[in-house]
Design an enzyme around this catalytic site. Structure first.
Site, short mmCIF file in Angstrom:
data_model
loop_
_atom_site.label_atom_id
_atom_site.label_comp_id
_atom_site.label_asym_id
_atom_site.label_seq_id
_atom_site.Cartn_x
_atom_site.Cartn_y
_atom_site.Cartn_z
N ASP A 160 32.95 97.08 60.24
CA ASP A 160 33.11 97.35 58.80
C ASP A 160 34.59 97.25 58.43
O ASP A 160 35.45 97.12 59.29
CB ASP A 160 32.56 98.74 58.46
CG ASP A 160 33.30 99.86 59.18
OD1 ASP A 160 33.60 99.68 60.38
OD2 ASP A 160 33.61 100.90 58.58
N ASP A 193 23.15 91.48 73.07
CA ASP A 193 24.24 90.81 72.36
C ASP A 193 23.71 90.39 70.99
O ASP A 193 23.52 89.22 70.71
CB ASP A 193 24.72 89.60 73.17
CG ASP A 193 25.97 88.97 72.56
OD1 ASP A 193 26.62 89.63 71.73
OD2 ASP A 193 26.27 87.81 72.89
N GLU A 197 28.78 96.89 68.46
CA GLU A 197 29.89 96.77 67.52
C GLU A 197 31.19 96.65 68.33
O GLU A 197 31.17 96.78 69.57
CB GLU A 197 29.94 97.99 66.59
CG GLU A 197 30.86 97.77 65.38
CD GLU A 197 30.56 98.68 64.18
OE1 GLU A 197 29.49 99.34 64.16
OE2 GLU A 197 31.39 98.70 63.25
N HIS A 208 28.57 93.14 66.19
CA HIS A 208 28.40 93.55 64.80
C HIS A 208 29.80 93.54 64.18
O HIS A 208 30.61 94.45 64.42
CB HIS A 208 27.78 94.95 64.75
CG HIS A 208 27.55 95.44 63.36
ND1 HIS A 208 26.46 95.07 62.62
CD2 HIS A 208 28.28 96.26 62.57
CE1 HIS A 208 26.52 95.65 61.43
NE2 HIS A 208 27.61 96.38 61.37
#
Ligand code: 9MR
Length: 552
Positions: free
Chosen positions: A169, A520, A529, A473
């Site tokens: 993020d 993965d 992540e 991620h």
């Protein structure tokens, strides 16, 4: 039938190779109860070493029975084949094999800088991108949170450009930025720096300084009257909503907001700004003074507001909530004492239960070990003894692990790879302080585990070892979701196996032994992540392994 039995074994070996004088252990997964004969052959097919494996029984974390083969006597640089139980593995011996890993792991931070273009000449054309969130000016969240609690705004906007994105993020969190920065600055303070490390560290330090609440600010938390929050740090600056994947940071459409100040964030700032003041004292005295001043303000602000916790009530970013900030107080006091030598701080430190207890490995909710490491660095024998006691526990655990890693307690949680690395860092400190080389084997084994010596036989570090992680991620390294985006660059570390991953990932995983609860898969943030607080100990441990590989 016979062939099937023979092929039942699998050999797991670290993917970065081993230094000539380092421990070299291969893990053989086999149901065979008796020792297996193993042979190492060179490229000409000549047997250069042989031996018998040591059955370790069933490794609970891996969910399978394993043996270990000790190849430490193999010292001549080169490439070899290990044969055992019908399985074959490749062994590489050489000098300086971990150096590139350390440097690539450090480059992770450059890749994830906010506020500046990420240029091809630094990261390669595939990963270059325009600046994300340049000139980032943010004001405070105001209104109703997810739990229906109403928050006031603040009368200012802060210019908070820069720093590193936390993870997949685009949030920038003072708590997690603090421990990641500490880990890099600790390398500098211990004289084990890398090219470009201080410049990278400063990028985050400057951002953290910007997160400090201006002088003369009063703020009414929902639970009480307005209080003086001057000098506290905002917990985070982040998107008001979770943004879609993929999302190149410069295309982030949403508003960015400052979230309320917390005691934990304030103490992170007090701690790393004090550390920064020490590190930059001779390099850039003016910047060091700025850091020292910010640290002092943050410390006073935390004393005034000692129990302002981060609520898990805002969407669009992680909570990093921590109900116990006594360890953050201990850590910040240790960093400030190392800077100021203040007597009252010393008394506070020695009176703290964290001074007497064997610490947990460091992590964002548990920072006592960081305080102890800094006290030890500045000559405190008691603090050193506490960390060595922790290292003793990890070394004992590693001796029982089929994969040689310091598995202890709840290891395979969210970010398990970093749990192991942070233990490896404590083991490495113990090795440095004691000169006892038996602490080294589990440090070496941890990097081996991350790069392929694990039950999946895959590397969690992009670009290194067998079948490495490619699809974390991450909103930019989102090749797993949209092929127009790049895969992960070399040196990026997956969070790793998570035995309690939440419903979405659990459905994909099905039943799994803890060490194998991983895919993965870019969608599975709880196990794949990437994050600054996970890559930082990878830099630390890889650089340590490289710098210390030849015994003095
Ligand atoms: O690393 C964090 C982990 O310890 C927590 O269990 C998890 C859930 O709260 O959050 C992790 O941190 C994430 C953060 O909240 C938001 N950015 C990505 C982080 C890594 O997944």
């Amino acid at each position: 039938m016979i062939a099937a039995l023979l092929l039942a074994a699998a050999i797991r070996i670290g993917g970065v190779g081993a230094a000539p004088l380092d421990p070299k252990i291969a893990t053989i997964e086999t149901e065979d109860r008796a020792p297996l004969v193993w042979r190492v052959t060179d490229t000409g097919g000549r047997v250069v070493l042989s031996g018998r494996s040591v059955p370790m029984g069933r490794d609970e974390a891996a969910g399978r029975a394993v043996h270990r083969a000790d190849l430490t006597a193999l010292r001549v640089p080169g490439t070899y084949r290990l044969n055992a139980g019908g399985a074959i593995g490749e062994v590489t011996i050489g000098r300086g094999l971990t150096r590139a890993l350390a440097r690539d792991a450090l480059r992770y931070f450059h890749h994830n800088r906010a506020g500046v273009p990420i240029e091809a000449r630094v990261v390669g054309a595939r990963w270059a991108r325009p600046a994300g969130h340049p000139r980032e000016s943010a004001t405070c969240f105001a209104g109703m949170d997810e739990k229906g609690v109403r928050w006031p705004g603040c009368g200012y906007a802060l210019e908070v450009t820069g720093g590193w994105y936390d993870a997949g993020d685009h949030g920038k969190y003072v708590v997690n930025g603090g421990i990641a920065l500490w880990t890099l600055l600790n390398m500098a303070e211990r004289g084990r720096t890398l090219p470009g490390l201080l410049e990278e560290a400063r990028w985050e330090m400057e951002f953290l300084l910007r997160m400090q609440v201006p002088a003369g600010t009063r703020y009414a938390f929902p639970s009480g009257p307005a209080v003086d929050v001057s000098g506290m740090a905002h917990h985070k600056v982040a998107d008001a909503r979770w943004t879609a994947l993929p999302m190149r940071p410069d295309r982030d459409p949403g508003p960015r907001l400052l979230y309320p100040p917390t005691t934990a964030a304030t103490l992170n700032l007090a701690a790393v700004a004090a550390q920064g003041a020490r590190v930059w004292r001779t390099i850039d005295p003016a910047f060091a003074r700025r850091c020292a001043h910010a640290s002092a303000r943050a410390w006073r602000a935390a004393l005034r507001n000692p129990a302002v916790l981060a609520p898990d009530a805002f969407t669009g970013s992680g909570a990093y909530g921590d109900a116990d900030v006594s360890d953050e107080f201990f850590w910040a006091a240790a960093e400030r004492h190392a800077l100021t030598r203040d007597r009252a701080l010393r008394a506070r430190l020695t009176a703290s239960p964290h001074y007497r207890a064997t610490p947990a490995e460091p992590g964002w909710p548990a920072t006592a070990a960081l305080g102890l490491a800094t006290l030890a660095q500045h000559g405190d024998g008691e603090a050193r003894a506490r960390l060595v006691a922790a290292a003793d526990g990890y070394r004992a655990a590693a001796a029982h692990s089929g994969y040689g890693v310091p598995v202890a307690g709840k290891t395979f949680v969210w970010g398990s790879n970093a749990v192991l690395l942070n233990r490896a860092m404590i083991l490495a400190l113990a090795a440095d302080w004691s000169g006892d080389r038996t602490y080294r084997a589990p440090v070496v084994a941890t990097l081996d585990y991350l790069t392929g010596r694990n039950p999946l036989g895959r590397s969690y570090v992009a670009g290194y070892g067998p079948d490495p992680m490619r699809h974390p991620h991450h909103r930019h390294w989102a090749n797993g979701i949209d092929p127009a985006y790049p895969a992960a660059p070399p040196g990026a570390l997956s969070g790793g196996p998570n035995a309690t991953p939440g419903t979405e990932a659990a459905a994909v995983l099905g039943r799994c032994a803890p060490m194998t609860c991983w895919r993965d898969d870019a969608r599975l943030f709880s196990l794949n992540e990437v994050a600054i607080n996970w890559n930082a100990p990878l830099v630390w441990v890889a650089a340590w392994r490289d710098a210390t590989e030849v015994p003095r």
